[in-house]
Write a protein that holds these residues in place. Structure first.
Motif, PDB file in Angstrom:
ATOM      1  N   TRP A  30       0.831  -1.201   0.000  1.00  0.00           N
ATOM      2  CA  TRP A  30       0.000   0.000   0.000  1.00  0.00           C
ATOM      3  C   TRP A  30       0.871   1.258   0.000  1.00  0.00           C
ATOM      4  O   TRP A  30       0.591   2.210  -0.726  1.00  0.00           O
ATOM      5  N   ALA A  31       1.931   1.277   0.814  1.00  0.00           N
ATOM      6  CA  ALA A  31       2.818   2.441   0.862  1.00  0.00           C
ATOM      7  C   ALA A  31       3.483   2.658  -0.499  1.00  0.00           C
ATOM      8  O   ALA A  31       3.584   3.793  -0.982  1.00  0.00           O
ATOM      9  N   GLU A  48       0.594   5.776   6.717  1.00  0.00           N
ATOM     10  CA  GLU A  48      -0.391   5.180   7.619  1.00  0.00           C
ATOM     11  C   GLU A  48       0.354   4.325   8.640  1.00  0.00           C
ATOM     12  O   GLU A  48       1.575   4.206   8.592  1.00  0.00           O
ATOM     13  N   VAL A  49      -0.372   3.686   9.521  1.00  0.00           N
ATOM     14  CA  VAL A  49       0.233   2.902  10.600  1.00  0.00           C
ATOM     15  C   VAL A  49       1.092   1.768  10.059  1.00  0.00           C
ATOM     16  O   VAL A  49       0.727   1.104   9.085  1.00  0.00           O
ATOM     17  N   ILE A  50       2.223   1.550  10.706  1.00  0.00           N
ATOM     18  CA  ILE A  50       3.063   0.377  10.471  1.00  0.00           C
ATOM     19  C   ILE A  50       2.960  -0.450  11.745  1.00  0.00           C
ATOM     20  O   ILE A  50       3.230   0.047  12.839  1.00  0.00           O
ATOM     21  N   TRP A  51       2.559  -1.692  11.622  1.00  0.00           N
ATOM     22  CA  TRP A  51       2.432  -2.568  12.793  1.00  0.00           C
ATOM     23  C   TRP A  51       3.762  -3.255  13.056  1.00  0.00           C
ATOM     24  O   TRP A  51       4.498  -3.570  12.116  1.00  0.00           O
ATOM     25  N   ASP A  52       4.046  -3.526  14.316  1.00  0.00           N
ATOM     26  CA  ASP A  52       5.329  -4.140  14.656  1.00  0.00           C
ATOM     27  C   ASP A  52       5.522  -5.489  13.973  1.00  0.00           C
ATOM     28  O   ASP A  52       6.635  -5.841  13.585  1.00  0.00           O
ATOM     29  N   HIS A  53       4.451  -6.244  13.757  1.00  0.00           N
ATOM     30  CA  HIS A  53       4.585  -7.539  13.095  1.00  0.00           C
ATOM     31  C   HIS A  53       4.881  -7.397  11.592  1.00  0.00           C
ATOM     32  O   HIS A  53       5.213  -8.384  10.935  1.00  0.00           O
ATOM     33  N   ASP A  54       4.775  -6.189  11.045  1.00  0.00           N
ATOM     34  CA  ASP A  54       5.079  -5.955   9.629  1.00  0.00           C
ATOM     35  C   ASP A  54       6.548  -5.630   9.377  1.00  0.00           C
ATOM     36  O   ASP A  54       7.030  -5.771   8.253  1.00  0.00           O
ATOM     37  N   VAL A  55       7.239  -5.169  10.395  1.00  0.00           N
ATOM     38  CA  VAL A  55       8.575  -4.593  10.198  1.00  0.00           C
ATOM     39  C   VAL A  55       9.550  -5.566   9.538  1.00  0.00           C
ATOM     40  O   VAL A  55      10.207  -5.218   8.553  1.00  0.00           O
ATOM     41  N   LEU A  56       9.680  -6.773  10.046  1.00  0.00           N
ATOM     42  CA  LEU A  56      10.635  -7.721   9.483  1.00  0.00           C
ATOM     43  C   LEU A  56      10.349  -8.013   8.013  1.00  0.00           C
ATOM     44  O   LEU A  56      11.268  -8.004   7.184  1.00  0.00           O
ATOM     45  N   GLU A  57       9.084  -8.254   7.664  1.00  0.00           N
ATOM     46  CA  GLU A  57       8.727  -8.509   6.256  1.00  0.00           C
ATOM     47  C   GLU A  57       9.059  -7.312   5.378  1.00  0.00           C
ATOM     48  O   GLU A  57       9.537  -7.472   4.249  1.00  0.00           O
ATOM     49  N   ILE A  58       8.793  -6.114   5.876  1.00  0.00           N
ATOM     50  CA  ILE A  58       9.108  -4.905   5.119  1.00  0.00           C
ATOM     51  C   ILE A  58      10.607  -4.820   4.867  1.00  0.00           C
ATOM     52  O   ILE A  58      11.052  -4.618   3.737  1.00  0.00           O
ATOM     53  N   VAL A  59      11.395  -5.000   5.910  1.00  0.00           N
ATOM     54  CA  VAL A  59      12.857  -4.906   5.785  1.00  0.00           C
ATOM     55  C   VAL A  59      13.388  -5.977   4.834  1.00  0.00           C
ATOM     56  O   VAL A  59      14.214  -5.690   3.957  1.00  0.00           O
ATOM     57  N   PHE A  76       1.533   8.205  13.700  1.00  0.00           N
ATOM     58  CA  PHE A  76       0.778   7.321  14.584  1.00  0.00           C
ATOM     59  C   PHE A  76       1.445   7.209  15.958  1.00  0.00           C
ATOM     60  O   PHE A  76       2.637   7.448  16.105  1.00  0.00           O
ATOM     61  N   SER A  77       0.663   6.842  16.958  1.00  0.00           N
ATOM     62  CA  SER A  77       1.096   6.943  18.354  1.00  0.00           C
ATOM     63  C   SER A  77       2.264   6.034  18.742  1.00  0.00           C
ATOM     64  O   SER A  77       2.999   6.369  19.650  1.00  0.00           O
ATOM     65  N   SER A  78       2.460   4.918  18.089  1.00  0.00           N
ATOM     66  CA  SER A  78       3.576   4.028  18.456  1.00  0.00           C
ATOM     67  C   SER A  78       4.751   4.142  17.484  1.00  0.00           C
ATOM     68  O   SER A  78       5.537   3.210  17.345  1.00  0.00           O
ATOM     69  N   LEU A  79       4.903   5.293  16.861  1.00  0.00           N
ATOM     70  CA  LEU A  79       5.962   5.488  15.873  1.00  0.00           C
ATOM     71  C   LEU A  79       7.355   5.225  16.447  1.00  0.00           C
ATOM     72  O   LEU A  79       8.181   4.577  15.808  1.00  0.00           O
ATOM     73  N   ILE A  80       7.633   5.705  17.662  1.00  0.00           N
ATOM     74  CA  ILE A  80       8.957   5.498  18.264  1.00  0.00           C
ATOM     75  C   ILE A  80       9.229   4.010  18.436  1.00  0.00           C
ATOM     76  O   ILE A  80      10.332   3.530  18.147  1.00  0.00           O
ATOM     77  N   LYS A  81       8.238   3.268  18.862  1.00  0.00           N
ATOM     78  CA  LYS A  81       8.386   1.813  19.021  1.00  0.00           C
ATOM     79  C   LYS A  81       8.712   1.158  17.675  1.00  0.00           C
ATOM     80  O   LYS A  81       9.553   0.261  17.597  1.00  0.00           O
ATOM     81  N   PHE A  86      12.578  -1.176  13.630  1.00  0.00           N
ATOM     82  CA  PHE A  86      13.350  -1.091  12.388  1.00  0.00           C
ATOM     83  C   PHE A  86      14.849  -1.143  12.687  1.00  0.00           C
ATOM     84  O   PHE A  86      15.605  -1.820  11.990  1.00  0.00           O
ATOM     85  N   GLU A  87      15.287  -0.441  13.727  1.00  0.00           N
ATOM     86  CA  GLU A  87      16.717  -0.439  14.068  1.00  0.00           C
ATOM     87  C   GLU A  87      17.220  -1.831  14.404  1.00  0.00           C
ATOM     88  O   GLU A  87      18.356  -2.169  14.085  1.00  0.00           O
ATOM     89  N   LYS A  88      16.392  -2.666  15.034  1.00  0.00           N
ATOM     90  CA  LYS A  88      16.785  -4.047  15.338  1.00  0.00           C
ATOM     91  C   LYS A  88      17.124  -4.819  14.064  1.00  0.00           C
ATOM     92  O   LYS A  88      17.834  -5.815  14.101  1.00  0.00           O
ATOM     93  N   HIS A  89      16.569  -4.363  12.938  1.00  0.00           N
ATOM     94  CA  HIS A  89      16.748  -5.072  11.664  1.00  0.00           C
ATOM     95  C   HIS A  89      17.618  -4.290  10.675  1.00  0.00           C
ATOM     96  O   HIS A  89      17.560  -4.530   9.467  1.00  0.00           O
TER      97      HIS A  89
END
Length: 122
Positions: A30-31, A48-59, A76-81, A86-89
């Motif tokens: 979508w992005a 739009e929102v990025i969910w934490d479970h999406d990050v690894l697949e995106i990377v 979105f409210s959990s952007l810092i999280k 993302f930094e972990k990956h």
């Protein structure tokens, strides 16, 4: 914007395809599609929102496609999280930029320019 051929084939086919069955992350798709087709941004922009479970697949997809930067303009409210995830990956903040927003300036009819975090994929 660098094209993701697999995404382009799905867009061009105009078929009702299950992204999940195709192994494609919906948030990234979508992005990509919005940034390229609707807004004309130079980079994939997550507005739009990025969910934490999406990050690894995106990377994983970005690395596989040789895409080394993108932007996040969503507030979105959990952007810092999510940035921490993302930094972990191996994806890090790389300054600020501006991107075309989805909303239009009512006087000019042009997409508004909004700030976005520039992200670097290492």
């Amino acid at each position: 914007m660098k094209e993701i051929r697999r995404f382009e084939e799905i867009i061009e086919s105009q078929k009702n395809i299950s992204l999940k069955e195709e192994g494609i992350n919906y948030t990234l798709f979508w992005a990509y599609r919005t940034a390229k087709e609707e807004l004309g941004n130079d980079l994939i922009d997550f507005n739009e929102v990025i969910w934490d479970h999406d990050v690894l697949e995106i990377v994983e997809t970005l690395k596989a496609e040789g895409i080394d930067e993108f932007t996040i303009s969503s507030t979105f409210s959990s952007l810092i999280k999510i940035i921490a995830e993302f930094e972990k990956h191996g994806v890090y903040m790389n300054g600020l930029t501006t991107v075309n927003a989805r909303n239009k300036d009512w006087q000019t009819g042009e997409n508004e320019k909004i700030p976005a975090i520039k992200m670097r994929v290492l």
